[in-house]
Design a protein around this motif. Structure first.
Motif, short mmCIF file in Angstrom:
data_model
loop_
_atom_site.label_atom_id
_atom_site.label_comp_id
_atom_site.label_asym_id
_atom_site.label_seq_id
_atom_site.Cartn_x
_atom_site.Cartn_y
_atom_site.Cartn_z
N UNK A 137 0.88 -1.17 0.00
CA UNK A 137 0.00 0.00 0.00
C UNK A 137 0.92 1.22 0.00
N UNK A 138 0.38 2.39 -0.30
CA UNK A 138 1.25 3.57 -0.38
C UNK A 138 1.95 3.85 0.95
N UNK A 139 1.21 3.63 2.05
CA UNK A 139 1.77 3.82 3.39
C UNK A 139 1.47 2.60 4.24
N UNK A 140 2.45 2.19 5.02
CA UNK A 140 2.22 1.14 6.00
C UNK A 140 2.67 1.68 7.36
N UNK A 141 1.78 1.57 8.33
CA UNK A 141 2.08 2.06 9.68
C UNK A 141 2.31 0.88 10.61
N UNK A 142 3.01 1.13 11.70
CA UNK A 142 3.10 0.13 12.75
C UNK A 142 2.33 0.66 13.95
N UNK A 143 1.32 -0.08 14.36
CA UNK A 143 0.52 0.31 15.52
C UNK A 143 0.89 -0.53 16.73
N UNK A 144 0.88 0.08 17.89
CA UNK A 144 1.25 -0.60 19.13
C UNK A 144 -0.01 -1.20 19.77
N UNK A 145 0.02 -2.51 20.03
CA UNK A 145 -1.09 -3.17 20.71
C UNK A 145 -1.27 -2.54 22.09
N UNK A 146 -2.43 -1.92 22.37
CA UNK A 146 -2.62 -1.23 23.65
C UNK A 146 -2.61 -2.18 24.85
N UNK A 169 -9.87 4.18 9.94
CA UNK A 169 -9.85 5.60 10.29
C UNK A 169 -8.86 5.87 11.42
N UNK A 170 -8.62 7.16 11.65
CA UNK A 170 -7.73 7.60 12.73
C UNK A 170 -8.55 8.39 13.75
N UNK A 223 10.70 28.29 4.71
CA UNK A 223 9.41 28.55 4.08
C UNK A 223 8.46 27.35 4.19
N UNK A 224 8.95 26.22 4.68
CA UNK A 224 8.11 25.03 4.82
C UNK A 224 7.06 25.25 5.91
N UNK A 225 5.86 24.74 5.71
CA UNK A 225 4.84 24.88 6.76
C UNK A 225 5.18 24.03 7.97
N UNK A 226 4.78 24.50 9.14
CA UNK A 226 4.95 23.71 10.36
C UNK A 226 3.75 22.77 10.47
N UNK A 227 3.96 21.53 10.06
CA UNK A 227 2.86 20.58 10.03
C UNK A 227 3.40 19.17 10.26
N UNK A 228 2.63 18.35 10.94
CA UNK A 228 3.07 16.99 11.23
C UNK A 228 2.88 16.09 10.01
N UNK A 229 3.61 15.00 9.98
CA UNK A 229 3.48 14.02 8.91
C UNK A 229 2.08 13.41 8.91
N UNK A 230 1.51 13.23 10.10
CA UNK A 230 0.15 12.68 10.20
C UNK A 230 -0.85 13.56 9.45
N UNK A 231 -0.83 14.86 9.73
CA UNK A 231 -1.79 15.77 9.11
C UNK A 231 -1.51 15.98 7.62
N UNK A 232 -0.23 16.09 7.26
CA UNK A 232 0.13 16.41 5.88
C UNK A 232 -0.05 15.24 4.93
N UNK A 233 0.21 14.02 5.41
CA UNK A 233 0.22 12.86 4.52
C UNK A 233 -0.72 11.75 4.96
N UNK A 234 -0.53 11.25 6.19
CA UNK A 234 -1.20 10.03 6.62
C UNK A 234 -2.72 10.14 6.54
N UNK A 236 -4.56 11.95 4.80
CA UNK A 236 -5.10 12.22 3.46
C UNK A 236 -4.91 11.04 2.51
N UNK A 237 -4.26 9.99 2.98
CA UNK A 237 -3.94 8.84 2.13
C UNK A 237 -5.03 7.77 2.22
N UNK A 238 -5.45 7.25 1.08
CA UNK A 238 -6.47 6.20 1.05
C UNK A 238 -5.86 4.81 1.04
N UNK A 239 -4.69 4.66 0.40
CA UNK A 239 -4.03 3.36 0.30
C UNK A 239 -3.08 3.20 1.48
N UNK A 240 -3.63 2.68 2.59
CA UNK A 240 -2.85 2.66 3.82
C UNK A 240 -3.20 1.41 4.64
N UNK A 241 -2.20 0.81 5.25
CA UNK A 241 -2.41 -0.38 6.07
C UNK A 241 -1.63 -0.24 7.37
#
Length: 437
Positions: A137-146, A169-170, A223-234, A236-241
């Motif tokens: 997928x375009x992005x793959x995340x690692x989530x921590x088992x709570x 969803x997030x 000149x770059x915006x102050x923004x997190x990777x989550x908000x800027x990319x994650x 907004x991405x549909x192809x994600x696992x």
């Protein structure tokens, strides 16, 4: 495997050992054999243990570079941010650095991790697996088992409870009752761990940031915006696992949490009596500390100050530290370490430790004189091109304007006295140095 370690932050929550120069990942609180090691050393060694061929690049600010070189050596790959702009610009800059400076190819996977969680080796086994999943997928995340319904973390809601699942969803940090509902849905904590093909991120970056290559982005970084990777990319991405990780993972951002994973109850010159329980003491000063009858306490002492706190309360000290914290009095350098021991009117006294085979930069000061007294070790001093051998007892006078450096043959301990009406870290000019060895 290409790994970008995000090493940011400044120190308030682990004061007085952490400060604006030495973040928590550089404090040596863990055991490596007979020696203590820092979080960044522990993480780097864990990665290399899991994958000895892993290519690790640390994305950080300029102020942290000397500490990284001090603890990991001169050969470690570092991408320096000109200023702090949050995680999205930092990751894009590091990805461009990999591509344009290190020659990483477009189709290679990249994994981005924070540098400061306390984990066991299985975490980096999962990080390696995450890299292998990149591109499916375009992005793959690692989530921590709570392990409990936490209110401190954001949540990733997967479509299934499989080990690898598409993301549904997030969710932002919830209250406890809402967090319990997320856990019923098989949610995992979002720990800021991402994997992607290098080409994917660079394509995204060029769509919303105006830059040609790494050097161009570095010059335009302000000149770059102050923004997190989550908000800027994650988000907004549909192809994600998401890949589920079930194993030890701790966010050790406070003394209370850090004390749970520290290797020793006492580090440095300290003594606890027999009635003291569940108390940790870390002493970086040259004087002893005696603790008696204390329970559930943390005591930390450095040149920046002394903390005596109930462990639970230590997590709430930030506003107090902001009121009382002075300038930085301790810093790791690429050549050793530097500790201020006294500040007076128009004078400052410090101890400099220079590792064998290393040297200070060749520099001068406009507004102050300095006197170096060698306390131990042997080496050479160069003043305005003139070389002199030094040993324990040697005294070297350095008038304002003189170019000088010291080179350690063995480990050197030097007492530095600064005298002048304007003593500032900004009063320093650097010069090219040609060694006569």
């Amino acid at each position: 495997m290409n790994i970008i370690l995000l090493s940011g932050g400044s120190g308030k929550r682990l004061w007085p050992l952490s400060n604006d120069v030495r973040s928590k990942q550089f404090i040596k609180l863990f055991k490596d054999g007979d020696k203590h090691e820092s979080m960044v050393q522990r993480v780097y060694h864990q990665i290399k243990k899991v994958d000895k061929d892993a290519k690790v690049t640390i994305a950080t600010s300029k102020s942290q570079v000397p500490a990284i070189h001090n603890q990991l050596g001169e050969d470690v790959s570092i991408c320096v941010e000109p200023m702090r702009r949050d995680t999205y610009p930092a990751i894009v800059l590091a990805a461009s650095y990999l591509h344009d400076e290190l020659g990483v190819k477009d189709d290679e996977p990249v994994v981005v991790c924070p540098v400061d969680p306390y984990v066991n080796d299985s975490y980096y086994e999962s990080v390696k697996q995450l890299g292998e999943l990149a591109g499916k997928t375009n992005l793959t995340l690692m989530g921590i088992e709570p392990t409990y319904p936490s209110e401190k973390y954001g949540y990733i809601i997967p479509e299934s409870k499989d080990k690898v699942s598409p993301v549904k969803e997030f969710k932002e940090k919830p209250d406890r009752k809402t967090a319990e509902k997320y856990l019923d849905q098989g949610a995992v904590w979002n720990a800021g761990i991402f994997a992607f093909k290098l080409s994917y991120l660079l394509k995204k970056a060029h769509e919303n940031l105006d830059f040609k290559d790494y050097q161009d982005l570095y010059q335009k970084y302000d000149t770059c915006p102050k923004i997190s990777f989550d908000y800027a990319v994650v988000e907004k991405e549909n192809s994600i696992s998401v890949l589920r990780y079930k194993g030890e993972w701790r966010d050790v951002g406070t003394w209370n949490m850090m004390s749970e994973v520290m290797s020793d109850h006492v580090i440095g010159n300290a003594t606890l009596d027999k009635t003291t329980t569940n108390t940790h003491v870390i002493n970086e000063l040259d004087i002893p500390i005696l603790v008696m009858g204390a329970h559930n306490m943390v005591v930390a002492a450095s040149g920046d100050g002394i903390l005596v706190a109930d462990k639970e309360q230590s997590g709430y000290m930030k506003p107090y530290v902001e009121k009382i914290a002075t300038g930085v009095r301790y810093a790791d350098k690429s050549w050793g370490s530097y500790r201020i021991i006294n500040v007076g009117v128009n004078n400052l006294t410090a101890k400099a430790f220079i590792k064998a085979g290393h040297r200070m930069s060749y520099h001068s000061h406009q507004y102050r004189d300095e006197v170096w007294t060698v306390l131990s070790g042997t080496g050479r001093v160069v003043v305005d091109g003139i070389e002199k051998r030094v040993q324990a007892g040697s005294v070297v006078t350095l008038p304002s304007g003189s170019k000088h450096t010291i080179i350690a043959k063995t480990d050197l301990l030097v007492l530095e006295t600064q005298i002048g009406s304007e003593i500032s870290i900004k009063d320093k000019s650097h010069y090219k140095f040609d060694s006569k060895e």
